[in-house]
Scaffold this motif. Sequence first.
Motif: not given
Ligand SMILES: *Cc1c(COP(=O)(O)O)cnc(C)c1O
Length: 354
Positions: A194, A199, A230, A258, A300
């Motif tokens: 992350k 992003y 995704e 999730t 989330t």
């Molecule tokens: C945060 C995120 C998710 C989902 O992760 P959770 O832990 O379920 O919130 C999925 N894909 C990306 C690219 C993310 O940044």
Amino acid sequence: MKLSITKAKQLKPKPDETQLGFGTKFTDHMFNMDYAPDQGWHHLRIEPYASIAMDPATMVLHYGQGVFEGLKAYRTTSGRIQLFRPLDNFRRLNRSNEILCIPRLDENLALEGLKELLKIEQDWVPRAPETSLYIRPTIFASDPFLGVRASHTYRFFIILCPVGAYYPEGFNPVKILVEKDHVRAVPGGTGEAKTLGNYAASLLAGQKAHDAGFTQVLWLDGVERKYIEEVGAMNIFFVIDGEVITPALQGSILPGITRDTVLQLGRMWGLKVSERRISIDEVLKAQETAKLQEVFGSGTAAVISPVGQIKYADRLVTVGDGRVGPLAQRFYTAITDIQYGRAADPKGWVVPIA
Ligand SMILES: *Cc1c(COP(=O)(O)O)cnc(C)c1O
């Protein structure tokens, strides 16, 4: 834990809980700590929420060395405040740290810091149905230096913002666009972290999809542009002929908490659950033979986001009957019931605060 606490002199007025939206209003305090090579993570403190003054040469601004997390605090019907799998977020933060050459932190210490912050900010956890307090832990490279290398110093902070119900108009399916030109990540890259750059790199495709009338981008793999990865910043699930399928984690997919929750519940319920490669062709074929029952994203913010239509090249396909499927509904209800304390917690996921 040595933690210093400085309270805000004046508290902000609490926002109207029916107008919360997402990510615009922040609470009175934040948690901070710093990293230096000779001190490790140190100077743990809760302070008034404030801007951060930084040198224009601060490394994160130039080379994007930063990572973050996203989780929520929920107010239960009895008024208690609880977290959902928070240690998994701090474990994932450390995995992101490794990928970005950022020093690891003590996951339990970070969780303790968060709990202390939440105790101070309790009143900010909204009470209206399906609202919550979104939690954003962040780490950034703080050396003022223009050379390309990993920073020696870092700042970690946690900020909080009350957020409204994700589905104020009800649980509605979205339209998504399969992206053929842009890719989000490749194996060997940073897709499973992350981290900031992922992003930034997704914005152009997201904007094009929005302009064309779609809510999210469905990302294909960066090598063959064939396998599904995704949807937007969520993981994705397909229900084909009774099998619940999500793409296997192979380095380019963010390991969603999730996603893992859906997998564990699905297995607990005795469903046929698979983590495997799934191509866009398989999805289109399943739709042609009326076996594509459901598609939904997981994350989330939305928990579950049902998909009603998918556009690929010049084909627009409808998933099932275009309405919310029974499994999307079942997962959404089961997960939110655990998060808000309306149902028993079968796996020890919930962490109470106060
Ligand atoms: C945060 C995120 C998710 C989902 O992760 P959770 O832990 O379920 O919130 C999925 N894909 C990306 C690219 C993310 O940044």
